[in-house]
Design an enzyme around this catalytic site. Structure first.
Site, PDB file in Angstrom:
ATOM      1  N   HIS A 138       0.855  -1.185   0.000  1.00 17.77           N
ATOM      2  CA  HIS A 138       0.000   0.000   0.000  1.00 17.77           C
ATOM      3  C   HIS A 138       0.892   1.236   0.000  1.00 17.77           C
ATOM      4  O   HIS A 138       1.687   1.453   0.911  1.00 17.77           O
ATOM      5  CB  HIS A 138      -0.903   0.003   1.234  1.00 17.77           C
ATOM      6  CG  HIS A 138      -1.749   1.232   1.352  1.00 17.77           C
ATOM      7  ND1 HIS A 138      -2.752   1.533   0.456  1.00 17.77           N
ATOM      8  CD2 HIS A 138      -1.728   2.249   2.254  1.00 17.77           C
ATOM      9  CE1 HIS A 138      -3.324   2.675   0.809  1.00 17.77           C
ATOM     10  NE2 HIS A 138      -2.717   3.127   1.896  1.00 17.77           N
ATOM     11  N   LYS A 159      -0.306  10.897   1.018  1.00 13.34           N
ATOM     12  CA  LYS A 159       0.531  10.287  -0.032  1.00 13.34           C
ATOM     13  C   LYS A 159       0.045  10.690  -1.421  1.00 13.34           C
ATOM     14  O   LYS A 159       0.835  11.113  -2.269  1.00 13.34           O
ATOM     15  CB  LYS A 159       0.515   8.750   0.104  1.00 13.34           C
ATOM     16  CG  LYS A 159       1.042   8.236   1.441  1.00 13.34           C
ATOM     17  CD  LYS A 159       1.112   6.729   1.473  1.00 13.34           C
ATOM     18  CE  LYS A 159      -0.266   6.086   1.400  1.00 13.34           C
ATOM     19  NZ  LYS A 159      -1.097   6.400   2.573  1.00 13.34           N
ATOM     20  N   ASP A 177      -2.091   4.023  -4.458  1.00 13.44           N
ATOM     21  CA  ASP A 177      -2.863   3.178  -3.555  1.00 13.44           C
ATOM     22  C   ASP A 177      -2.277   1.777  -3.422  1.00 13.44           C
ATOM     23  O   ASP A 177      -1.996   1.315  -2.329  1.00 13.44           O
ATOM     24  CB  ASP A 177      -4.329   3.100  -3.982  1.00 13.44           C
ATOM     25  CG  ASP A 177      -5.176   2.446  -2.898  1.00 13.44           C
ATOM     26  OD1 ASP A 177      -5.105   2.901  -1.749  1.00 13.44           O
ATOM     27  OD2 ASP A 177      -5.891   1.475  -3.208  1.00 13.44           O
ATOM     28  N   ARG A 243      18.372  14.527  11.892  1.00  9.86           N
ATOM     29  CA  ARG A 243      18.547  15.859  11.331  1.00  9.86           C
ATOM     30  C   ARG A 243      19.812  15.978  10.489  1.00  9.86           C
ATOM     31  O   ARG A 243      19.994  16.979   9.789  1.00  9.86           O
ATOM     32  CB  ARG A 243      18.568  16.901  12.450  1.00  9.86           C
ATOM     33  CG  ARG A 243      17.289  16.901  13.267  1.00  9.86           C
ATOM     34  CD  ARG A 243      17.283  17.973  14.331  1.00  9.86           C
ATOM     35  NE  ARG A 243      17.309  19.299  13.763  1.00  9.86           N
ATOM     36  CZ  ARG A 243      17.280  20.429  14.491  1.00  9.86           C
ATOM     37  NH1 ARG A 243      17.235  20.345  15.812  1.00  9.86           N
ATOM     38  NH2 ARG A 243      17.320  21.592  13.913  1.00  9.86           N
TER      39      ARG A 243
END
Length: 308
Positions: A138, A159, A177, A243
């Site tokens: 998915h 998404k 999807d 980071r």
């Protein structure tokens, strides 16, 4: 078990059907190809009948020197019940004995004008891609600057909306999807959309839209090799996010490991630009330019100088 029909091979490799039309829907379950040279000499002890049989100039030149009885016998034994198809390459003439034997067993006989060695490679590549181990995930698959990026995350994280913004910025959609993923080699994963969902994108509040109709053929792609996985997750204030980008996270799909980036989502973050930068940074790292490592080296050198 996955399979390819003989008709699929004929249509994709532009082959001419010479005989055995009734067997055009026969199934091919292996990407291995057999060139029956020893079989032309009468040695069928280890005949691999379940493979596509490829006859080229060498095999048919030897076959032409046999007696009529031997030619009939060889082709009858070559056309077994489990043989999916027989292909004659190099624009060689199909022997009448082969046509007769194939008709009696309902085995398709196809012809190509491509030289045998080159055609063998074409057929192997096609069958390997179609018969490779497959899974479904998915997510959304996009082509950004030539880099295949699989966007994953929980439902509603954004998404599809991110993919829409990327298409508007000139990139291409591969699947939305549900992404079908085939492992064609170690660490080589090819993703595509199911036929039913091809070119389609679902936007909540709008519905399903056809991206090729809206943005043109340049906005979509049929398949793409996956190089990066970007996992979108809702921002968690208690979680510490990377980071610097020094520690590379991996995600395993089947037997392959891919680079995975976790990107937190919250209002104000431009995800499409972040994904574009991730694609460009991945390309630079492959060229030997790693900004995080360079920064770490400079920082370590600066600390060393200050200590002195």
């Amino acid at each position: 078990m996955s399979y390819v029909t003989v008709k699929d091979v004929q249509e994709n490799l532009f082959l001419e059907l010479c005989a055995g039309e009734v067997g055009i829907e026969r199934q091919i379950h292996t990407s291995d190809i057999s060139r029956p040279g020893l079989e032309m000499a009468g040695y069928f002890n280890y005949y691999l009948a379940d493979r596509v049989q490829l006859l080229g100039k060498t095999e048919l030149s030897f076959f032409a020197n046999l007696t009529e009885v031997e030619r009939i016998d060889r082709m009858k034994r070559l056309c077994s019940e489990t043989t999916p198809a027989i292909i004659v390459a190099h624009e060689m003439e199909v022997p009448i004995e082969l046509i007769e034997a194939a008709k009696s067993q309902g085995i398709p006989v196809l012809k190509s004008d491509v030289p045998t060695t080159r055609f063998s490679g074409m057929l192997t590549n096609y069958l390997s891609g179609r018969l490779a181990p497959m899974t479904a995930i998915h997510g959304v698959l996009v082509d950004v600057y030539g880099i295949g990026i699989l966007i994953t995350g929980k439902s509603g994280v954004g998404k599809s909306e991110t993919a829409l913004e990327l298409v508007k910025r000139g990139h291409r959609l591969v699947a939305d999807d549900l992404v079908e993923i085939r492992q064609v080699a170690k660490n080589v994963l090819i993703g595509n959309a199911p036929k039913l969902l091809e070119h389609m994108l679902e936007i909540r509040g709008v519905g399903i839209v056809d991206m090729m109709t809206l943005f043109g053929a340049s906005a979509v792609k049929s398949d793409k090799r996956i190089l990066i996985i970007i996992d979108l997750e809702f921002w968690d204030q208690d979680k510490i996010y990377d980071r610097l980008g020094i520690d590379e996270e991996k995600m395993k799909i089947m037997d392959s490991e891919l680079t995975k980036l976790t990107v937190p989502v919250r209002p104000g973050r431009n995800l499409s630009v972040i994904i574009e930068v991730a694609a460009m940074d991945y390309r630079m790292k492959k060229l030997g330019v790693n900004a995080a490592e360079e920064f770490t080296k400079k920082l370590a050198a600066e600390i060393k100088v200050n200590r002195k």
